[in-house]
Design a protein around this motif. Structure first.
Motif, PDB file in Angstrom:
ATOM      1  N   GLN A  40       1.236   7.844 -16.545  1.00 58.90           N
ATOM      2  CA  GLN A  40      -0.249   7.293 -16.093  1.00 58.90           C
ATOM      3  C   GLN A  40      -0.694   7.748 -17.913  1.00 58.90           C
ATOM      4  O   GLN A  40      -0.131   8.837 -17.986  1.00 58.90           O
ATOM      5  CB  GLN A  40      -0.772   7.978 -15.009  1.00 58.90           C
ATOM      6  N   LEU A  41      -1.472   6.751 -17.989  1.00 62.42           N
ATOM      7  CA  LEU A  41      -2.509   7.453 -19.064  1.00 62.42           C
ATOM      8  C   LEU A  41      -3.593   8.776 -18.015  1.00 62.42           C
ATOM      9  O   LEU A  41      -3.883   8.063 -17.846  1.00 62.42           O
ATOM     10  CB  LEU A  41      -3.163   6.060 -19.302  1.00 62.42           C
ATOM     11  N   VAL A  42      -3.817   9.432 -19.287  1.00 57.84           N
ATOM     12  CA  VAL A  42      -4.655  10.239 -18.376  1.00 57.84           C
ATOM     13  C   VAL A  42      -5.607  10.927 -19.926  1.00 57.84           C
ATOM     14  O   VAL A  42      -7.207  11.338 -18.944  1.00 57.84           O
ATOM     15  CB  VAL A  42      -3.930  11.611 -18.415  1.00 57.84           C
ATOM     16  N   LYS A  43      -5.450  10.564 -21.313  1.00 51.97           N
ATOM     17  CA  LYS A  43      -6.567  10.831 -21.545  1.00 51.97           C
ATOM     18  C   LYS A  43      -6.284   9.630 -23.205  1.00 51.97           C
ATOM     19  O   LYS A  43      -4.724   9.785 -23.336  1.00 51.97           O
ATOM     20  CB  LYS A  43      -6.516  12.576 -22.645  1.00 51.97           C
ATOM     21  N   VAL A  44      -7.407   9.617 -23.801  1.00 50.13           N
ATOM     22  CA  VAL A  44      -6.997   8.820 -25.254  1.00 50.13           C
ATOM     23  C   VAL A  44      -7.893   9.581 -26.096  1.00 50.13           C
ATOM     24  O   VAL A  44      -8.946  10.256 -26.236  1.00 50.13           O
ATOM     25  CB  VAL A  44      -8.143   7.745 -24.965  1.00 50.13           C
ATOM     26  N   GLU A  45      -7.399   9.871 -27.317  1.00 52.85           N
ATOM     27  CA  GLU A  45      -7.666  10.953 -28.066  1.00 52.85           C
ATOM     28  C   GLU A  45      -8.778  10.159 -28.831  1.00 52.85           C
ATOM     29  O   GLU A  45      -7.300   9.612 -30.632  1.00 52.85           O
ATOM     30  CB  GLU A  45      -6.728  12.114 -28.702  1.00 52.85           C
ATOM     31  N   GLY A  46      -9.403  10.381 -29.169  1.00 54.87           N
ATOM     32  CA  GLY A  46     -10.642   9.224 -30.406  1.00 54.87           C
ATOM     33  C   GLY A  46     -10.549   9.734 -31.903  1.00 54.87           C
ATOM     34  O   GLY A  46     -10.288  11.088 -31.801  1.00 54.87           O
ATOM     35  N   GLY A  55     -12.747   5.456 -16.893  1.00 55.70           N
ATOM     36  CA  GLY A  55     -12.640   5.084 -15.964  1.00 55.70           C
ATOM     37  C   GLY A  55     -11.345   6.331 -16.527  1.00 55.70           C
ATOM     38  O   GLY A  55     -10.084   6.612 -15.988  1.00 55.70           O
ATOM     39  N   VAL A  56     -11.435   7.048 -17.526  1.00 53.28           N
ATOM     40  CA  VAL A  56     -10.083   6.735 -18.390  1.00 53.28           C
ATOM     41  C   VAL A  56     -10.869   8.335 -19.466  1.00 53.28           C
ATOM     42  O   VAL A  56     -11.628   7.984 -20.325  1.00 53.28           O
ATOM     43  CB  VAL A  56      -9.115   6.963 -19.538  1.00 53.28           C
ATOM     44  N   PRO A  57     -10.099   9.739 -19.960  1.00 49.12           N
ATOM     45  CA  PRO A  57     -11.321  10.615 -20.260  1.00 49.12           C
ATOM     46  C   PRO A  57     -10.880  10.412 -21.700  1.00 49.12           C
ATOM     47  O   PRO A  57     -10.294  10.200 -22.525  1.00 49.12           O
ATOM     48  CB  PRO A  57     -10.604  12.078 -20.031  1.00 49.12           C
ATOM     49  N   VAL A  58     -11.790  10.202 -22.944  1.00 43.94           N
ATOM     50  CA  VAL A  58     -12.386   9.794 -23.993  1.00 43.94           C
ATOM     51  C   VAL A  58     -12.400  10.910 -25.521  1.00 43.94           C
ATOM     52  O   VAL A  58     -13.478  11.226 -24.991  1.00 43.94           O
ATOM     53  CB  VAL A  58     -12.836   8.037 -24.561  1.00 43.94           C
ATOM     54  N   THR A  59     -11.969  11.426 -26.033  1.00 44.86           N
ATOM     55  CA  THR A  59     -12.608  12.510 -26.821  1.00 44.86           C
ATOM     56  C   THR A  59     -12.458  12.367 -28.158  1.00 44.86           C
ATOM     57  O   THR A  59     -11.935  10.593 -28.783  1.00 44.86           O
ATOM     58  CB  THR A  59     -11.257  13.693 -26.836  1.00 44.86           C
ATOM     59  N   ALA A 113     -17.268   0.733 -35.679  1.00 39.60           N
ATOM     60  CA  ALA A 113     -16.081   0.803 -35.735  1.00 39.60           C
ATOM     61  C   ALA A 113     -15.458   1.807 -34.283  1.00 39.60           C
ATOM     62  O   ALA A 113     -16.011   2.972 -34.802  1.00 39.60           O
ATOM     63  CB  ALA A 113     -14.984   0.924 -37.304  1.00 39.60           C
ATOM     64  N   VAL A 114     -13.765   1.986 -34.707  1.00 43.94           N
ATOM     65  CA  VAL A 114     -13.216   3.612 -33.174  1.00 43.94           C
ATOM     66  C   VAL A 114     -12.511   3.469 -33.803  1.00 43.94           C
ATOM     67  O   VAL A 114     -11.660   2.640 -34.169  1.00 43.94           O
ATOM     68  CB  VAL A 114     -13.642   2.863 -31.991  1.00 43.94           C
ATOM     69  N   ASP A 115     -11.387   4.764 -34.155  1.00 49.24           N
ATOM     70  CA  ASP A 115     -10.689   5.791 -34.692  1.00 49.24           C
ATOM     71  C   ASP A 115     -10.175   6.164 -33.232  1.00 49.24           C
ATOM     72  O   ASP A 115     -10.381   6.233 -32.642  1.00 49.24           O
ATOM     73  CB  ASP A 115     -10.298   6.176 -36.101  1.00 49.24           C
ATOM     74  N   VAL A 116      -8.654   5.779 -33.162  1.00 47.15           N
ATOM     75  CA  VAL A 116      -7.698   6.158 -31.801  1.00 47.15           C
ATOM     76  C   VAL A 116      -6.549   6.506 -32.156  1.00 47.15           C
ATOM     77  O   VAL A 116      -5.928   6.003 -33.304  1.00 47.15           O
ATOM     78  CB  VAL A 116      -7.853   4.991 -30.962  1.00 47.15           C
ATOM     79  N   GLY A 117      -6.218   8.074 -32.354  1.00 50.07           N
ATOM     80  CA  GLY A 117      -4.551   8.777 -33.059  1.00 50.07           C
ATOM     81  C   GLY A 117      -4.543   9.242 -32.098  1.00 50.07           C
ATOM     82  O   GLY A 117      -2.471   9.450 -32.254  1.00 50.07           O
ATOM     83  N   GLY A 118      -3.937   8.481 -30.181  1.00 55.90           N
ATOM     84  CA  GLY A 118      -2.927   9.100 -29.961  1.00 55.90           C
ATOM     85  C   GLY A 118      -3.611   9.093 -27.571  1.00 55.90           C
ATOM     86  O   GLY A 118      -4.346   8.945 -27.897  1.00 55.90           O
ATOM     87  N   PHE A 119      -2.446   9.239 -27.140  1.00 59.65           N
ATOM     88  CA  PHE A 119      -2.816   9.209 -25.943  1.00 59.65           C
ATOM     89  C   PHE A 119      -1.711  10.529 -25.037  1.00 59.65           C
ATOM     90  O   PHE A 119      -1.071  10.772 -26.204  1.00 59.65           O
ATOM     91  CB  PHE A 119      -1.755   8.013 -25.747  1.00 59.65           C
ATOM     92  N   ALA A 164      -3.759   1.478 -20.922  1.00 60.43           N
ATOM     93  CA  ALA A 164      -3.109   1.935 -19.795  1.00 60.43           C
ATOM     94  C   ALA A 164      -1.999   1.545 -18.420  1.00 60.43           C
ATOM     95  O   ALA A 164      -0.496   2.106 -18.188  1.00 60.43           O
ATOM     96  CB  ALA A 164      -4.302   2.544 -18.496  1.00 60.43           C
ATOM     97  N   PRO A 165      -2.407   0.433 -18.505  1.00 55.72           N
ATOM     98  CA  PRO A 165      -1.052  -0.143 -18.255  1.00 55.72           C
ATOM     99  C   PRO A 165       0.085  -0.275 -18.892  1.00 55.72           C
ATOM    100  O   PRO A 165       1.013  -0.323 -18.481  1.00 55.72           O
ATOM    101  CB  PRO A 165      -1.208  -1.680 -17.929  1.00 55.72           C
ATOM    102  N   ALA A 166       0.358  -0.645 -20.214  1.00 60.60           N
ATOM    103  CA  ALA A 166       1.309  -0.391 -20.820  1.00 60.60           C
ATOM    104  C   ALA A 166       2.009   1.507 -21.086  1.00 60.60           C
ATOM    105  O   ALA A 166       3.776   1.551 -20.849  1.00 60.60           O
ATOM    106  CB  ALA A 166       1.035  -0.334 -22.643  1.00 60.60           C
TER     107      ALA A 166
END
Length: 220
Positions: A118-124, A82-86, A151-157, A108-110
């Protein structure tokens, strides 16, 4: 006193000395890594059913050993949450399920409620990697959760208004709303994942959140 002839004493002395040295040890082989945990087929099937019920698109990946203590077992590739993830590849299904739920129902709600956009991308920053734990000597050569795609690492949004919020630059932001955003989504992650590591843990995590489905109940 019994005297031992010199001709007998020398061989006896040599035998004693040799026995003190002992037999040369065989070269020790490096200890083999324990067999990695493989989730039961039924557990993975239930997880995939949960993803389908939540409308999360994924591709099932075949089980594969990829090195000592490394491999893909019960893993999927998320294709649409539902949200692009890289920057994210294979993940064990349970971790993928927790990740998708976290992004959709927490991040996304936060972003909307706290940051007003609106959240438009998650930067993995990666999921599977055949490597050991980094950043602490206490773990020795123990394999990371990444070695099993658990495990997954997330760097930003990225937000719709153009802002890019990263842990490296914004974890200690002077903006109280951004600090509240990080506090909120980390707290939610700690309820969904077994291990959550942030910049508050150590320098190795200064630029990302580490999210791992391991039932460890460790959040920092």
């Amino acid at each position: 006193m019994v005297r031992v002839p010199l001709s007998l004493a020398l061989p006896i002395l040599g035998a004693v000395l040799l026995s003190g040295c002992g037999r040369p040890d065989r070269p020790t082989q490096p200890a083999s890594r324990p067999e990695p945990y493989r989730p039961p087929v039924r557990e993975t099937a239930q997880c995939e059913a949960d993803l389908r019920r939540e409308g999360v698109a994924y591709r099932r990946l075949p089980d594969k050993e990829l090195g000592p203590g490394c491999g893909l077992y019960g893993a999927v590739q998320l294709t649409d949450i539902g949200v692009p993830v890289t920057g994210v590849t294979a993940m064990r299904c349970g971790n993928a399920r927790a990740f998708a739920g976290w992004v959709r129902n927490a991040v996304a709600p936060a972003a909307w409620q706290i940051l007003g956009s609106q959240l438009v991308k998650v930067e993995g920053m990666g999921s599977y990697a055949c490597r050991n734990i980094v950043g602490t000597t206490r773990m020795g050569d123990r394999r990371s959760g990444h070695a099993l795609a658990n495990a997954v690492d997330v760097g930003g949004f990225v937000l719709k208004d153009g802002r890019r919020i990263t842990l490296l630059n914004d974890w200690y932001s002077s903006d109280p709303r951004i600090r509240q955003f990080w506090t909120t989504i980390r707290a939610s992650a700690c309820r969904r994942f077994g291990t959550v590591l942030s910049p508050d843990y150590n320098a190795a995590h200064r630029n990302h959140l580490h999210l791992e489905d391991d039932n460890a109940r460790f959040c920092r």
